[in-house]
Write a protein that holds these residues in place. Sequence first.
Motif, short mmCIF file in Angstrom:
data_model
loop_
_atom_site.label_atom_id
_atom_site.label_comp_id
_atom_site.label_asym_id
_atom_site.label_seq_id
_atom_site.Cartn_x
_atom_site.Cartn_y
_atom_site.Cartn_z
N LEU A 188 0.83 -1.20 0.00
CA LEU A 188 0.00 0.00 0.00
C LEU A 188 0.87 1.24 0.00
O LEU A 188 2.00 1.24 0.50
N GLN B 57 -2.84 5.40 1.42
CA GLN B 57 -3.73 4.27 1.68
C GLN B 57 -3.57 3.75 3.10
O GLN B 57 -4.55 3.41 3.77
N LEU C 184 -6.58 3.71 5.91
CA LEU C 184 -6.98 2.48 6.61
C LEU C 184 -6.82 2.63 8.11
O LEU C 184 -7.56 2.02 8.89
N GLU D 104 -9.07 8.78 -3.58
CA GLU D 104 -8.40 7.59 -3.06
C GLU D 104 -9.39 6.69 -2.33
O GLU D 104 -9.30 5.45 -2.42
N ARG E 104 -11.26 4.74 -4.94
CA ARG E 104 -10.43 3.67 -5.51
C ARG E 104 -10.30 2.50 -4.54
O ARG E 104 -10.36 1.32 -4.94
N MET E 105 -10.11 2.79 -3.26
CA MET E 105 -9.97 1.73 -2.27
C MET E 105 -11.27 0.97 -2.09
O MET E 105 -11.27 -0.23 -1.77
N GLU F 181 -11.26 -1.49 -4.86
CA GLU F 181 -10.28 -2.56 -4.67
C GLU F 181 -10.63 -3.47 -3.50
O GLU F 181 -9.91 -4.45 -3.25
N LEU G 99 -10.53 -2.65 -0.33
CA LEU G 99 -9.81 -2.32 0.90
C LEU G 99 -10.71 -1.61 1.90
O LEU G 99 -10.51 -1.71 3.12
#
Length: 298
Positions: A176, A180, A184, A210, A213-214, A217, A219
């Motif tokens: 990451l 990111q 998190l 971001e 996007r996460m 994905e 996340l």
Amino acid sequence: MSGYELLARELAACGRDGFTGEVRVSGSPGGTVHLRGGLVVAVESPGAPGPDALLLRSGRIGGEEWADLVRESGGSRWPAAQLIAQGRTGAAQLRVVCVMALQDAVFALVAGIVDDCERGPGDGSPPAAIAVGEPPTRLLQDAARKVNALLALPCPVRPERERPAPALPSYDATRLGPLQRELLLHADGRRTSRDLAFLTGRGVYTVTVEVARMLGEGLLECPRTPAPIPVRLPPGGQPVRPREPAPPPPAPAQARPPEPVALPRRRPGASGITEAIGGERGGTGWKEFFRLRNPTTK
């Protein structure tokens, strides 16, 4: 007329008129656009971190150092001269931070809700103003392009709407990026992208992209809110009022406590007291004993 059209029309008119002052934008998040000669020199909005928040929250300068600079500047909200004089940052870098904050605040206005715009004379020089202003039309077009790019992502989010949370109990942090890992760490299902931007000292547009996007994905995830309970309508069209619950049954009457049972009388001397004193069964009782000691007692 949409909120964007309302804001665009007002700022375009300010540019044509060479307006100097401020435009107060009401809505969510709302804010204030400062203009000088028809050009935008600063934008303040609670929806995006200002230059001071970008410097402080990103760790470029400490809180105590900032307080000293403000004190040395006589209480200025933006001690730019002290920052440059003490070598905390260069003039070019400071301008870049101010321009980034300005553009980010315009994005927050366009991505939010605009209810009204009102011109005002302003109250002096705005904090963190750039020397060479930006044309308002170009700023709005750039902000609209960012909003459209964000909405084109597979999992679009708004800066002040979704509240992401980590989707995986564990992950490989080495795969990451720094942003990111920070997201998190701080995403907890209660903070929006706007909150995360203030917390990490990043631009709200950068953080919102971001987060989207996460989410794509896997996340991050956005906890679903419980669906509203549907209201059943009768033929008359009036909502059915829920029936009031029946009152609880009365508590049973408490039974009266039983009458105390009289204990049987004990035969004198059964406790052994008489034997301990030395008397004999059937001998002189207590009354006789007192008569012997007090002959006058009857």
